[in-house]
Design an enzyme around this catalytic site. Structure first.
Site, PDB file in Angstrom:
ATOM      1  N   PRO A   2       2.134  30.059  63.190  1.00 31.68           N
ATOM      2  CA  PRO A   2       1.581  31.317  63.701  1.00 31.68           C
ATOM      3  C   PRO A   2       0.059  31.268  63.764  1.00 31.68           C
ATOM      4  O   PRO A   2      -0.587  30.715  62.894  1.00 31.68           O
ATOM      5  CB  PRO A   2       2.052  32.369  62.697  1.00 31.68           C
ATOM      6  N   GLU A   3      -0.493  31.821  64.816  1.00 31.02           N
ATOM      7  CA  GLU A   3      -1.942  31.911  64.964  1.00 31.02           C
ATOM      8  C   GLU A   3      -2.376  33.314  64.537  1.00 31.02           C
ATOM      9  O   GLU A   3      -1.551  34.184  64.269  1.00 31.02           O
ATOM     10  CB  GLU A   3      -2.316  31.637  66.423  1.00 31.02           C
ATOM     11  N   LYS A  61      -5.847  33.675  58.899  1.00 31.77           N
ATOM     12  CA  LYS A  61      -4.382  33.695  58.880  1.00 31.77           C
ATOM     13  C   LYS A  61      -3.841  34.009  57.498  1.00 31.77           C
ATOM     14  O   LYS A  61      -2.648  33.853  57.247  1.00 31.77           O
ATOM     15  CB  LYS A  61      -3.848  32.342  59.363  1.00 31.77           C
ATOM     16  N   ARG A 307      -4.757  15.850  67.019  1.00 32.19           N
ATOM     17  CA  ARG A 307      -4.092  16.793  67.903  1.00 32.19           C
ATOM     18  C   ARG A 307      -4.560  16.514  69.321  1.00 32.19           C
ATOM     19  O   ARG A 307      -5.084  15.451  69.598  1.00 32.19           O
ATOM     20  CB  ARG A 307      -4.401  18.227  67.467  1.00 32.19           C
TER      21      ARG A 307
END
Ligand SMILES: [Zn+2]
Length: 324
Positions: A2-3, A61, A307
């Site tokens: 989740p962002e 977050k 990434r």
């Protein structure tokens, strides 16, 4: 994963269900979800039972619920009852697949239910807050609340207090935080002497910007991820930060509209991503800004910090020879 916007959707949903309610009992169905609580499941449950949830707070977050003293604690002899500042919070780490669900007691347990908190009755509201986690990277634990280093609120909350969960105290404010200081951010950004995307992902500088939002913000601001931060002009830093705030606000609005009031839920990427992303995941697809200007420019994907980074080679040119 989740962002920030998904975590904020959870915070807003959750607070209306849990604020002011007392935790009456705790079932730990899988102790692995409490591995961050060093004192173990019995200590966890013992501290929560009887505690009142004051609020739901988020920075970056990180999400936590400040807890009030057990209402059953007698006031010291000859002293009027008082309302001391909360000292402890329940921290929820959502990991890859963690969900916080409000459920009626009649609803059968979810397959991956890990922890159940029963809450005091409150009208028609569901009685149970359930932590469900398929991949067990998330978890719950108790943490101390400590004063914030700038004296401002710990994070976004309904009734902000100048306290922060200890685990979140090392991270900077996020771009959606009204107390975020652009001047302080810009000063520290210039001093970092690193690449721009690396700086955006540095939670000590600005929190809550993950890989997806970093690529989207850089695309929108027309800046390359490798741009050295010590060459960044004030207007450019402002542009990329505003862009990050814009894409997060849009995602938040989209997440908010698909939000089921009975179901506080985080499932990682929401439908917003497929519809609205301009950079992330669009390798080989034409840049929309270039297309609008009549140019065909396929986006590039490059390896970056294990990434990927997605950029338009035309409107986000790579830095050359240190010249800007
Ligand atoms: Zn372009």
């Amino acid at each position: 994963m989740p962002e920030l916007p998904e975590v904020e959707v959870v915070r807003r949903g959750l607070v209306s269900w849990v604020r002011g309610r007392t935790i009456t009992s705790v079932d730990v169905l899988d102790p692995r979800s409490l591995r961050r609580h060093a004192l173990g499941p019995e200590d966890f449950a013992g501290n929560l039972e009887g505690a009142r949830v004051l609020d739901v707070v988020r920075r970056g977050k990180f999400l936590w619920m400040p807890l009030a003293d057990t209402p059953g604690d007698p006031a010291p002899h000859n002293q009027a009852p008082h309302n001391p500042a909360p000292a402890v919070a329940l921290m929820a780490h959502l990991g890859m697949s963690g969900q916080l669900l409000m459920q009626d007691a009649r609803v059968p347990d979810e397959k991956h239910l890990k922890v159940r908190l029963r809450l005091s009755a409150a009208g028609d509201m569901p009685e149970q807050l359930r932590f469900v986690d398929q991949r067990i990277f998330g978890g719950l634990f108790l943490t101390s609340l400590i004063p914030t280093d700038d004296g401002g609120p710990g994070g976004l909350a309904e009734t902000p207090l100048p306290l922060i969960a200890e685990e979140a105290s090392h991270i900077a404010r996020d771009p959606l935080d009204p107390h975020f200081s652009f001047d302080a951010f810009y000063r520290r950004l210039r001093a970092r002497k690193t690449g721009l995307k690396r700086a955006l992902l540095d939670q000590g500088l600005v929190s809550g910007i993950g890989n997806i939002y970093a690529d989207e913000a850089l695309w929108k601001a027309q800046l390359h991820y490798a741009r050295p931060t010590d060459t960044l002009r004030r207007a450019e830093a402002l542009r990329v930060l505003d862009a990050a705030r814009d894409v997060m606000t849009d995602a938040l609005a989209a997440g908010g509209t698909s939000f089921d009031s009975l179901y506080v839920n985080v499932n990682g990427a929401s439908g917003y991503f497929e519809r609205s992303l301009n950079a992330y995941g669009r390798e080989g697809l034409p840049c929309r800004r270039c297309a609008a200007a009549g140019r065909v420019s396929p986006l590039l994907r490059e390896q970056f910090m294990n990434r990927s980074s997605y950029t338009c080679p035309v409107c986000q040119p790579r830095p050359r020879n240190g010249r800007w």
